[in-house]
Motif scaffolding. Structure first.
Motif, mmCIF file in Angstrom:
data_model
loop_
_atom_site.group_PDB
_atom_site.id
_atom_site.type_symbol
_atom_site.label_atom_id
_atom_site.label_comp_id
_atom_site.label_asym_id
_atom_site.label_seq_id
_atom_site.Cartn_x
_atom_site.Cartn_y
_atom_site.Cartn_z
ATOM 1 N N ILE A 60 0.845 -1.197 0.000
ATOM 2 C CA ILE A 60 0.000 0.000 0.000
ATOM 3 C C ILE A 60 0.881 1.248 0.000
ATOM 4 O O ILE A 60 0.634 2.197 -0.750
ATOM 5 C CB ILE A 60 -0.959 -0.009 1.202
ATOM 6 N N ALA A 61 1.939 1.259 0.818
ATOM 7 C CA ALA A 61 2.845 2.411 0.875
ATOM 8 C C ALA A 61 3.554 2.616 -0.466
ATOM 9 O O ALA A 61 3.741 3.753 -0.911
ATOM 10 C CB ALA A 61 3.855 2.231 2.005
ATOM 11 N N ARG A 62 3.950 1.515 -1.132
ATOM 12 C CA ARG A 62 4.567 1.656 -2.468
ATOM 13 C C ARG A 62 3.557 2.225 -3.465
ATOM 14 O O ARG A 62 3.921 2.997 -4.357
ATOM 15 C CB ARG A 62 5.096 0.309 -2.944
ATOM 16 N N GLY A 63 2.302 1.852 -3.315
ATOM 17 C CA GLY A 63 1.268 2.419 -4.176
ATOM 18 C C GLY A 63 1.138 3.918 -3.973
ATOM 19 O O GLY A 63 1.037 4.678 -4.939
ATOM 20 N N VAL A 95 1.947 9.680 -5.692
ATOM 21 C CA VAL A 95 2.526 10.988 -5.380
ATOM 22 C C VAL A 95 3.604 11.335 -6.409
ATOM 23 O O VAL A 95 3.671 12.462 -6.899
ATOM 24 C CB VAL A 95 3.092 11.003 -3.945
ATOM 25 N N PHE A 96 4.434 10.367 -6.755
ATOM 26 C CA PHE A 96 5.502 10.608 -7.724
ATOM 27 C C PHE A 96 4.941 11.095 -9.060
ATOM 28 O O PHE A 96 5.418 12.083 -9.620
ATOM 29 C CB PHE A 96 6.317 9.326 -7.941
ATOM 30 N N ILE A 97 3.938 10.415 -9.578
ATOM 31 C CA ILE A 97 3.412 10.753 -10.908
ATOM 32 C C ILE A 97 2.726 12.118 -10.905
ATOM 33 O O ILE A 97 2.614 12.763 -11.947
ATOM 34 C CB ILE A 97 2.468 9.646 -11.429
ATOM 35 N N SER A 98 2.298 12.599 -9.727
ATOM 36 C CA SER A 98 1.631 13.905 -9.644
ATOM 37 C C SER A 98 2.565 15.057 -9.981
ATOM 38 O O SER A 98 2.109 16.148 -10.289
ATOM 39 C CB SER A 98 1.055 14.116 -8.241
ATOM 40 N N PHE A 99 3.862 14.824 -9.943
ATOM 41 C CA PHE A 99 4.837 15.874 -10.269
ATOM 42 C C PHE A 99 5.130 15.940 -11.766
ATOM 43 O O PHE A 99 5.778 16.877 -12.209
ATOM 44 C CB PHE A 99 6.139 15.641 -9.489
ATOM 45 N N THR A 100 4.721 14.961 -12.533
ATOM 46 C CA THR A 100 5.055 14.920 -13.956
ATOM 47 C C THR A 100 4.071 15.750 -14.781
ATOM 48 O O THR A 100 2.947 15.986 -14.351
ATOM 49 C CB THR A 100 5.042 13.470 -14.480
ATOM 50 N N THR A 132 10.323 12.023 -6.466
ATOM 51 C CA THR A 132 10.886 10.928 -5.672
ATOM 52 C C THR A 132 10.946 11.312 -4.196
ATOM 53 O O THR A 132 10.584 10.512 -3.321
ATOM 54 C CB THR A 132 12.291 10.564 -6.178
ATOM 55 N N ILE A 133 11.377 12.522 -3.899
ATOM 56 C CA ILE A 133 11.464 12.971 -2.506
ATOM 57 C C ILE A 133 10.081 12.970 -1.857
ATOM 58 O O ILE A 133 9.895 12.425 -0.762
ATOM 59 C CB ILE A 133 12.133 14.357 -2.422
ATOM 60 N N ALA A 134 9.100 13.584 -2.529
ATOM 61 C CA ALA A 134 7.748 13.631 -1.960
ATOM 62 C C ALA A 134 7.145 12.228 -1.864
ATOM 63 O O ALA A 134 6.491 11.897 -0.873
ATOM 64 C CB ALA A 134 6.848 14.530 -2.811
ATOM 65 N N GLY A 135 7.376 11.395 -2.877
ATOM 66 C CA GLY A 135 6.853 10.033 -2.849
ATOM 67 C C GLY A 135 7.430 9.224 -1.705
ATOM 68 O O GLY A 135 6.709 8.496 -1.013
ATOM 69 N N LEU A 136 8.746 9.363 -1.481
ATOM 70 C CA LEU A 136 9.375 8.647 -0.364
ATOM 71 C C LEU A 136 8.869 9.157 0.978
ATOM 72 O O LEU A 136 8.671 8.375 1.914
ATOM 73 C CB LEU A 136 10.895 8.763 -0.445
ATOM 74 N N MET A 137 8.651 10.467 1.079
ATOM 75 C CA MET A 137 8.107 11.010 2.320
ATOM 76 C C MET A 137 6.729 10.425 2.611
ATOM 77 O O MET A 137 6.437 10.034 3.746
ATOM 78 C CB MET A 137 8.038 12.542 2.245
ATOM 79 N N PHE A 138 5.883 10.337 1.579
ATOM 80 C CA PHE A 138 4.556 9.752 1.766
ATOM 81 C C PHE A 138 4.654 8.253 2.050
ATOM 82 O O PHE A 138 3.912 7.732 2.871
ATOM 83 C CB PHE A 138 3.679 10.002 0.537
#
Length: 192
Positions: free
Chosen positions: A29-32, A37-42, A153-159
């Motif tokens: 779930i966390a990887r999801g 979050v990662f794709i939201s920056f693209t 990546t930074i925001a995704g890892l934080m989430f």
């Protein structure tokens, strides 16, 4: 388009209810969430759901969690994400002629209109002109795509890291409640 027809409170309650019931391991779930979050920056506007699902699938993450993770990119946060991605992309690519977000937004609408005009030329027999789209691609879209990797990546890892202990705690709590309900039901049932 921006305001939910049932209101923000009801929409947020529905999303929260669905997120609480995701059936998978906390790590998946966390990887999801990371993928969403990662794709939201693209700058893949219109394809965030597909991109999040693809990344989650590749990472063996939970696809519904990835779709929920894309809600981080909303009308309030998208200008911030676009600015971060664009500035990071300009820095990575060493671009001298930088544009601000207020200069970039009209280019997005013009690029969409240009694509529509060029597709129409295929049916009407006109001559399509791809020059404005090339400029848009090289000056805006490519720097934004390249620049989205680092803040995404930074925001995704934080989430991902922030949500993992919460997901674990929530699933333990749900298991305890479920076990208590089962025990209570057994205690109420007549003994043979």
């Amino acid at each position: 388009m921006i305001w939910p027809s049932s209101g923000w409170k009801r929409a947020a309650t529905y999303v929260w209810h669905r997120m609480r019931r995701l059936p998978d391991t906390p790590e998946r779930i966390a990887r999801g969430f990371f993928a969403g979050v990662f794709i939201s920056f693209t700058p893949l506007f219109g394809f965030h759901f597909l991109g999040a699902a693809g990344i989650a699938w590749a990472m063996r993450g939970n696809v519904p969690a990835a779709l929920f993770g894309t809600f981080v990119g909303n009308p309030l946060t998208t200008p911030i994400f676009m600015t971060l991605s664009l500035e990071t992309g300009y820095w990575l690519l060493g671009t001298e002629n930088r544009m601000t977000l207020s200069q970039v937004l009209p280019f997005f609408s013009e690029a969409s209109a240009q694509i529509a005009r060029n597709l129409l030329y295929f049916w009407t027999g006109g001559t399509p002109d791809w020059t404005p789209l090339r400029e848009f691609f090289w000056r805006i879209w490519l720097p934004m795509l390249a620049g989205s990797v680092i803040p995404g990546t930074i925001a995704g890892l934080m989430f991902q890291w922030g949500s993992l202990p919460l997901i674990r705690a929530w699933q333990r709590l749900r298991a305890r409640h479920r076990d208590a309900r089962i025990s209570a039901a057994k205690a109420r049932s007549p003994k043979p």
